[in-house]
Design a protein around this motif. Structure first.
Motif, mmCIF file in Angstrom:
data_model
loop_
_atom_site.group_PDB
_atom_site.id
_atom_site.type_symbol
_atom_site.label_atom_id
_atom_site.label_comp_id
_atom_site.label_asym_id
_atom_site.label_seq_id
_atom_site.Cartn_x
_atom_site.Cartn_y
_atom_site.Cartn_z
ATOM 1 N N LYS A 69 0.849 -1.189 0.000
ATOM 2 C CA LYS A 69 0.000 0.000 0.000
ATOM 3 C C LYS A 69 0.886 1.241 0.000
ATOM 4 O O LYS A 69 1.983 1.245 0.570
ATOM 5 C CB LYS A 69 -0.963 0.001 1.177
ATOM 6 C CG LYS A 69 -0.329 -0.151 2.544
ATOM 7 C CD LYS A 69 -1.432 -0.343 3.601
ATOM 8 C CE LYS A 69 -0.937 -0.904 4.913
ATOM 9 N NZ LYS A 69 -0.037 -0.180 5.713
ATOM 10 N N CYS B 75 4.710 3.489 13.102
ATOM 11 C CA CYS B 75 5.505 2.556 12.294
ATOM 12 C C CYS B 75 6.981 2.928 12.302
ATOM 13 O O CYS B 75 7.843 2.081 12.506
ATOM 14 C CB CYS B 75 5.024 2.548 10.841
ATOM 15 S SG CYS B 75 3.556 1.561 10.572
ATOM 16 N N CYS C 259 0.921 4.874 4.452
ATOM 17 C CA CYS C 259 1.086 4.184 5.725
ATOM 18 C C CYS C 259 -0.061 4.590 6.645
ATOM 19 O O CYS C 259 -0.459 5.743 6.675
ATOM 20 C CB CYS C 259 2.429 4.585 6.338
ATOM 21 S SG CYS C 259 2.814 3.707 7.845
ATOM 22 N N CYS D 6 6.868 2.558 4.786
ATOM 23 C CA CYS D 6 7.679 1.846 5.784
ATOM 24 C C CYS D 6 8.914 1.239 5.125
ATOM 25 O O CYS D 6 10.018 1.298 5.647
ATOM 26 C CB CYS D 6 6.876 0.733 6.455
ATOM 27 S SG CYS D 6 5.854 1.316 7.813
ATOM 28 N N CYS E 189 3.857 -2.284 3.250
ATOM 29 C CA CYS E 189 3.709 -0.829 3.280
ATOM 30 C C CYS E 189 4.903 -0.135 2.618
ATOM 31 O O CYS E 189 6.040 -0.269 3.064
ATOM 32 C CB CYS E 189 3.558 -0.388 4.739
ATOM 33 S SG CYS E 189 3.452 1.386 4.947
HETATM 34 ZN ZN LIG Z 1 3.665 1.686 7.398
#
Ligand SMILES: [Zn+2]
Lengths: 197, 88
Positions: free
Chosen positions: B10, B19, B13, B49, B46
């Motif tokens: 994705k 995160c 985030c 991330c 993610c």
């Molecule tokens: Zn994330």
């Protein structure tokens, strides 16, 4: 040196602790001292004073605990008490004001730059080193302790006499400041800072 | 390695603050083995991330490898021992 004296070591034990557990850290100690003072003579004096203090207070060192962290704490305190005033710091900051800012544990962990990992990896040692040296001493210190010397948050908390939450947030801020510096270098050197491949 | 592609991740985030704090703790070796599991999942799912992790990792690596140790003056250890001899 506020630790309670736990026991008394014999002369032989003292020498063995000093040679076996303290002296092996002299390289790291000197590196730390030099990055705090930016001066070879000041760094030597600082390391020497630290070792003499370590010997004088050796009874408050508990064998089997982390000698390196214990020594770093003495060095850091000596620096604050005796050297900070006279050392050649690049930036003079209003300490009180900054203190309240970065002693707050309440920090928002956000990515602050569009700096790319690849550009960072391409940088020269001098650029990294200069970026680190340009940080205010308290930010520089946490990065040295964590990334150059590999101390844990808990050990850093003890060395710096601050809570672990403060260690974490100060480190995060320090790295963000470092990234801003590196981003400046990256742009200056024409490294790619934005394009995705 | 599908870890290197961004197709399945994705792009936004859900909580970068949380995160990133977690990723940085993991990189600093504060999370132990459970951290590795969390990390795997975050990096797979993610994109922000994933990017943040690799930048933070690169920063740590260059600091460790490129901030060369200052050469220690040869006479330092000897001078410490001499001073120490005087106080003993
Ligand atoms: Zn994330």
């Amino acid at each position: 040196m506020s630790e309670v004296q736990r026991r008394k070591y014999s002369q032989v034990e003292k020498n063995s602790i000093f040679d076996g557990e303290f002296m092996p850290h002299i390289d790291s100690m000197y590196n730390f001292a030099y990055r705090l003072t930016f001066d070879e003579d000041d760094a030597k004096d600082l390391v020497q004073d630290t070792y003499l203090k370590a010997y004088r207070f050796i009874n408050s060192f508990e064998q089997g605990t982390n000698a390196k962290a214990w020594l770093f704490r003495i060095l850091k305190n000596s620096f604050i008490n005796e050297y900070r005033k006279k050392s050649k710091q690049p930036a003079k900051v209003d300490y009180q004001e900054v203190e309240t800012y970065y002693n707050s544990d309440d920090v928002d962990f956000q990515g602050t730059t569009d700096l790319r990992a690849e550009s960072v990896k391409d940088m020269l040692g001098d650029e990294i080193s200069n970026a680190l040296n340009s940080l205010a001493v308290d930010f520089r210190t946490v990065i040295i302790l964590c990334d150059l010397e590999g101390f844990t948050y808990e050990e850093m908390a003890k060395i710096l006499d601050i809570p672990i939450g403060t260690v974490r947030s100060r480190l995060h801020r320090a790295r963000n400041l470092l990234k801003e510096k590196l981003k400046g270098y990256a742009q200056h050197m024409g490294y790619d800072t934005e394009e995705e491949e | 390695m599908n870890e290197e592609t961004s197709g399945s991740r994705k792009l936004r985030c859900d909580d970068t603050s949380k995160c990133f704090e977690l990723l940085e703790s993991i990189l600093d070796g504060e999370m132990g083995d459970p951290g590795k599991e969390v990390l795997k999942e975050k990096l797979a799912k993610c994109q922000p991330c994933f990017e943040h992790f690799h930048l933070e990792q690169a920063i740590r690596e260059v600091l460790k490898n490129k901030c060369t140790k200052q050469e220690v003056p040869k006479e330092l250890a000897q001078s410490i021992r001499e001073k120490l001899h005087d106080v003993k």
